[in-house]
Design a protein around this motif. Structure first.
Motif, mmCIF file in Angstrom:
data_model
loop_
_atom_site.group_PDB
_atom_site.id
_atom_site.type_symbol
_atom_site.label_atom_id
_atom_site.label_comp_id
_atom_site.label_asym_id
_atom_site.label_seq_id
_atom_site.Cartn_x
_atom_site.Cartn_y
_atom_site.Cartn_z
ATOM 1 N N TYR A 33 0.849 -1.187 0.000
ATOM 2 C CA TYR A 33 0.000 0.000 0.000
ATOM 3 C C TYR A 33 0.888 1.241 0.000
ATOM 4 N N VAL A 95 3.839 0.598 2.818
ATOM 5 C CA VAL A 95 3.747 -0.454 3.834
ATOM 6 C C VAL A 95 3.410 -1.779 3.179
ATOM 7 N N THR A 98 0.510 -6.855 6.777
ATOM 8 C CA THR A 98 0.846 -7.868 7.798
ATOM 9 C C THR A 98 2.257 -7.700 8.342
ATOM 10 N N LEU A 99 3.098 -6.964 7.674
ATOM 11 C CA LEU A 99 4.436 -6.727 8.204
ATOM 12 C C LEU A 99 4.525 -5.400 8.935
ATOM 13 N N ASN A 100 3.597 -4.503 8.590
ATOM 14 C CA ASN A 100 3.495 -3.235 9.312
ATOM 15 C C ASN A 100 4.775 -2.421 9.327
ATOM 16 N N ASP A 101 5.579 -2.600 8.309
ATOM 17 C CA ASP A 101 6.857 -1.886 8.285
ATOM 18 C C ASP A 101 6.721 -0.591 7.490
ATOM 19 N N MET A 102 5.854 0.288 7.946
ATOM 20 C CA MET A 102 5.621 1.513 7.200
ATOM 21 C C MET A 102 6.893 2.345 7.096
ATOM 22 N N PHE A 104 8.485 5.959 5.549
ATOM 23 C CA PHE A 104 8.119 7.304 5.094
ATOM 24 C C PHE A 104 9.253 7.911 4.291
#
Lengths: 114, 115
Positions: A33, A95, A98-102, A104
């Motif tokens: 995303y 991101v 399921t890994l939530n490693d956003m 920036f």
């Protein structure tokens, strides 16, 4: 590693005109995303728009739209009919679900001039 | 209008002191994220929780930082002892079940200054 690059540290635009903010990213994933967040002087992080990588259609939210080029790994934000309230820092983010490693980007400071 | 709340909004402390920042996620949200924003490093993910369980805190300095969720309505980030390099804005964000992995709602942040 997933990286997000915003190559324009600062931009300005006249009120009522259109401006495009650039963002590129690097990933080997196919499912992810992308986001644009706005951070006005109040520091509040506000979600502007979201794009799912599996969707070919570019997302739009009122005056905000994106140009998502998956092959080029490019995700630009177009702001139409710019308003003084659009003055803020804009962050591109990526991101993997399921890994939530956003991740920036460094941000682009946009100033809308009257 | 449901919002993530963070307290305090501003904190000034001396080096070596303990600092605790609190976050109340939006009611019904089950994922909570902590971020740090500095001029040099930008926005960095420190830790995140799902259903109160810590899933990833790899971005957090382990020797002085700790994050917990005592209950579903409260998340805390503690620094002990604090150092000047910890000066930053700390954001909490929360997400709904099912979409929380990619749709996050940010709080207003806590601006921490360590002198």
């Amino acid at each position: 590693a997933q990286t997000v690059t915003q190559s324009q540290p600062e931009m300005s635009v006249q009120e009522a005109e259109t401006v495009t903010l650039s963002c590129t990213y690097d990933t080997s994933e196919s499912n992810y995303y992308l986001f644009w967040y706005k951070q006005p002087p109040s520091r509040q992080m506000i979600l502007v728009i979201r794009q799912e990588a599996y969707k070919q259609q570019n997302a739009t939210e009122n005056r905000f739209s994106v140009n998502f080029q998956k092959a080029a790994k490019s995700f630009s934000l177009k702001i139409s009919d710019s308003q003084l309230g659009d003055t803020a820092m804009y962050f591109c983010a990526f991101v993997r679900p399921t890994l939530n490693d956003m991740r920036f980007g460094a941000g682009t400071r946009l100033t809308v001039k009257p | 209008d449901a919002r993530v709340t963070q307290t305090p909004r501003h904190k000034v402390t001396e080096m070596g002191q303990e600092v605790t920042m609190r976050c109340q996620p939006i009611l019904g949200h089950n994922t909570v994220f902590w971020y740090r924003q500095t001029m040099m490093q930008g926005l960095e993910l420190l830790a995140y929780f799902r259903n109160r369980a810590p899933l990833d805190d790899s971005g957090m300095p382990k020797d002085r930082f700790s994050a917990e969720m005592p209950d579903a309505t409260l998340a805390t980030l503690k620094i002990q002892p604090s150092e000047p390099r910890d000066s930053a804005v700390y954001f909490c964000a929360s997400g709904r079940p099912g979409t929380g992995d990619y749709e996050q709602y940010f709080g207003p942040g806590t601006r921490l200054t360590v002198t």
